[in-house]
Structure formats: C-alpha cells, structure tokens
Write an enzyme that holds these catalytic residues in place. Structure first.
Site, PDB file in Angstrom:
ATOM      1  N   CYS A  80      -4.926   4.168   0.396  1.00 53.05           N
ATOM      2  CA  CYS A  80      -3.647   3.765   0.996  1.00 53.05           C
ATOM      3  C   CYS A  80      -3.057   4.911   1.822  1.00 53.05           C
ATOM      4  CB  CYS A  80      -2.671   3.332  -0.103  1.00 53.05           C
ATOM      5  SG  CYS A  80      -0.988   3.060   0.470  1.00 53.05           S
ATOM      6  N   CYS A  83       0.351   6.047   0.558  1.00 51.80           N
ATOM      7  CA  CYS A  83       0.219   6.853  -0.663  1.00 51.80           C
ATOM      8  C   CYS A  83      -0.128   8.298  -0.323  1.00 51.80           C
ATOM      9  CB  CYS A  83      -0.857   6.259  -1.563  1.00 51.80           C
ATOM     10  SG  CYS A  83      -0.551   4.553  -2.091  1.00 51.80           S
TER      11      CYS A  83
END
Length: 483
Positions: A80, A83
């Site tokens: 991600c 993230c």
C-alpha cells in the site's frame, strides 16, 4: 603574550560513539547544540542506543496479550502506497509517545499476514489506525500527521469525562481547545446520556464536567443540569426541544462556526447533515475580490448564527481543484458554492454576491426551495461520475508518466484489438469452409442419387433391351393375327 592577543583554546576532544552520532543527527536535521531540536535528537538516539522499541511489530499473540494495555495500532499492507507514506510519521509517533511517558503503546501489524485478526478488529482498508482500550476499539479518521494522531491517542486513552475542579483549570482548558463541551450539574438522566454520547464521540472532541461556580461569570444557565458548548468566543446551551437528540446536537456543534475547509473536513461535515456554504478562493491572492467573499461568509457565520447554525456550516476553501472534482465542473475562483453533502447536490448564486444581504438572500432561497439545485445522486449523475473519474484517471496518469500511460492503456487496447481481429478472421474462414463442405455434400448427393456413369450406361442398355424385347413380342402377335 602580546597585548590584545588571545591564546587559542586547547582543542576539544572529538566526540565519539553516541555523542558524535547524536550531534550528526541534530546537524542533519538543522539543529545545533542547545536547541530543542538538538535535545530531541539526543534523547531519541539515547533511547535507540538503549535498545528501546518505539513501534512494535505485532503478530498473532497480540490478540491475547493486548487487554492489559492501551494500544495505538497501524494496520497496514506492504504493497500500500499510503501505508508507506505513513511509516515515517508512525515512527515519529512512537518516539514522541515514548518520550512523553504515555501509557499508550504504539504498534503496527501486517494485516495481509494476520488477516483473521485484522478482520476481527473491523479492518477494511489500509492503512487503518485504531486505539484499542480494553474491549473497545476506536477508529482514527483525522489527518495523518504526528500531532493529530498523538492528540487523538491522548484524548481517547484518558478519562471519558474530565473534571474541571476550579476556574483556573477551566480557563487553562478553554485556551487549549477551540470547542469545549461541559456538563454542569449532579447525577441525572441527562448525565447518563452525556456519558453515552461521550463514549461514541470521544474520537472527535473532549468532554468535561464542572460545577456551576467554576464557569465564568458571564455564563447564565436557564436550569440545571445542563450541557454547554463553548466556542467562537461565546457559549450555547443544549435545548432538548429545539436541538433534538443530544448526540446529534454535539455532532453538529463540534465544529467552529467558520472553518478552513479541505477534503477531509468536508467529509467529516457530511455527518452533521448541514449544508456547507464555502467561499472558494486563493489564499495567496490578496486581491479585493478574494478577501471580500471570504469576509462576507465570515460575517454571515458570526452575525446570523442564530438564524442559520442548525442548517448551515460556513467556511472557505483554498483553490478549486478539489471542488471541481467534486462537482465535475470548472468553477472560476473566487466564487461561492453551497454543498449538500447528503445527496451531492450543490447551489450556485444566480447573481453577483455584492454584500452580506445578498448572501443572506441566497441562503434563504435555498431554505425555501426557490434556488435551483444542481448535481445530485441520480442515475445520470452516477454515469457522469464514472465517466469523469475514468477520464480524470487517464489524464492524470498520462500527465505524470506518458510512457506508463501508454503501457497501461495501450497494451490492453492492443490485446483487445488482436482478439477482435482473430474472432472476425475465424468467422470468415469458417464460413468459407462450411460453404465448400455444403457444396461437396450436395455434389455427393447428386452422385448418389444418379449413380456413376457406368451405372447410368448399364441402366440405359437394360431399358433399351427391355424395349427391344417388347417390340419383338408385339411383332410376333401381329404376325399371328395375320395368319
């Protein structure tokens, strides 16, 4: 030593080990000895040297071991992008919480490796930030900055209702918080409801309790118990008959009357059910028109609060990029727009807003239904949204990386084209083969029905022979009659 000359100081011993590393760390960050930044770097390095763990990597054992502590956890996915962007911020959060001696432990969990645990905590996207306190799990929905995340953790980890024992404490808290909710009075059903709402909305704001003599002298309460909100330099008392449910009232009043609106704030305002009146301007542009529209919205928010605060939220937005994507239109700034976040409708003034009176008239036309609403969430608007989002995605990809755009969109189109060509070609060849097969089958049938040439010749001879025999017999009969 000659007059006016100073002896050179002895060379200082060069720092080594942790001292040199901490000084290099502070220098890299732009600090110098004696500065707060330098001191922070030293403390951080000292903790790192001692083997302190700022952010713990959590595994399946976390489910059983977490209940004795308060945890602030980042549920992430390794692939991600958001993230990865949060990771350095999260490390700073861990360091800061450790430095301030917070009882909150900071951890992170790979939600793809421990999907069953992540599902139990209701993780549906990445990254998801949760504060776990006993059997309760609180979602963080604010901006992903260090200060905002730490503020959230300290607020939720602390007492649900914080007492204000003195006027001095009240003044201190009021200076720190722009919006302040206070319960005044003793035990009552209203207090029970207040505690219930606080357990739900503690993720957004603080909740306090105080006696009446702790409040400032200018506060007048019609009756006790009471719930009061302090904001915008004044206060407002909750009235069950006019304001409805306490939870809805607190959810509406947790914002200041005038806001600097961004995408996240606009999303949060959707929960209030209010229309949002925004001056879309350029903050860097100090021209008269930009400042004038902003001042008009501020004056309406301040002077007409009693008329519009139940239905409207006021503010300004810097730039029109976000609002253009939201409305699927190109708004020329500066301008004024009113958004209905519940059904994606919006209203634009039908004439020039020259002063506060014009703005009030525009708002009243929205309330009485005479203003024309645009947008909405109908079928046509949804189709338009799909097309607009697809177009925006393609354009943004090609602008950022033309080669990547050609690869992402050119390759699938090429494959589809080849498949279509193959299908069309296969149909054409198949049709020719079928035609030739049918023609051959018909010719075979003709040969089968008529027979070969030899068979036809033999059949013809047999017919001739039969005819000849018949003629002979007839001739014999005629001769016999003559005799």
């Amino acid at each position: 030593m000659r007059g006016g000359e100073r002896s050179a100081p002895p060379p200082a011993a060069s720092p080594s080990g942790p001292a040199r590393a901490s000084r290099n760390m502070a220098a890299a960050a732009g600090g110098r000895p004696g500065s707060p930044l330098w001191a922070t770097a030293v403390v951080a390095f000292a903790l790192a040297s001692s083997g302190a763990v700022f952010v713990e990597d959590l595994d399946e054992s976390f489910k059983e071991n977490r209940k004795d502590d308060i945890w602030l956890v980042d549920f992430y996915a390794p692939w991600c992008g958001h993230c990865k962007k949060l990771e350095p911020v999260w490390n700073e959060v861990g360091i800061e919480m450790k430095n301030m001696g917070s009882p909150v432990k900071v951890g992170k969990m790979d939600a793809t490796s421990f999907s069953s645990i992540a599902s139990e905590f209701g993780v549906r996207g990445y990254p998801t930030i949760k504060l776990l306190k006993g059997d309760l799990a609180y979602n963080y929905r604010g901006p992903r900055t260090k200060d905002d995340i730490i503020e959230f953790a300290n607020r939720v980890a602390g007492p649900l209702i914080r007492p204000l024992p003195s006027q001095h404490m009240f003044e201190h808290v009021q200076k720190r918080h722009r919006v302040l909710f206070v319960y005044v009075g003793g035990e009552s059903p209203l207090k029970e409801k207040y505690i219930e709402v606080a357990s739900e909305l503690i993720v957004y704001t603080y909740f306090f309790s105080a006696s009446e003599d702790v409040l400032p002298e200018y506060v007048t309460l019609p009756e006790l118990p009471a719930v009061v909100v302090f904001k915008d330099g004044t206060y407002f008392v909750y009235d069950e008959y006019e304001d409805g449910d306490l939870s809805s009232w607190i959810n509406r009043e947790r914002f200041q009357g005038y806001l600097n609106v961004d995408g996240f704030t606009l999303y949060e305002l959707g929960d209030t059910g209010k229309l949002v009146a925004i001056a879309v301007i350029d903050d860097k542009n100090s021209s008269l028109e930009h400042t004038r529209l902003k001042s008009i919205i501020q004056e309406v928010a301040r002077d007409y609060r009693d008329h519009f605060h139940r239905d409207f939220q006021f503010g300004h937005m810097d730039g029109n990029d976000y609002i253009n994507s939201l409305l699927m239109d190109d708004l020329t700034i500066p301008t004024i727009v009113v958004l209905n976040t519940s059904n994606q409708q919006y209203f634009l003034p039908d004439r020039y807003i020259e002063n506060t009176e014009d703005m009030v008239q525009f708002i009243n036309s929205i309330l009485d239904g005479t203003a024309e609403a645009q947008g909405g969430d109908g079928v046509l608007q949804r189709i338009k949204r799909i097309i607009y989002d697809a177009k925006s995605t393609v354009v943004s990809v090609f602008k950022s990386s033309p080669l990547l755009g050609c690869f992402l969109f050119g390759l699938p189109l090429g494959v589809i084209s080849i498949m279509c060509y193959g299908i069309c070609t296969a149909d054409t060849d198949g049709g020719v083969d079928e035609h030739e097969a049918a023609k051959k089958e018909n010719s075979d049938r003709e040969l089968t029905d008529e027979g070969s040439e030899e068979e036809q010749e033999e059949e013809k001879n047999e017919n001739y022979t039969e005819l000849s025999d018949g003629d002979l017999k007839q001739k014999d009969l005629l001769e016999k009659k003559k005799d």
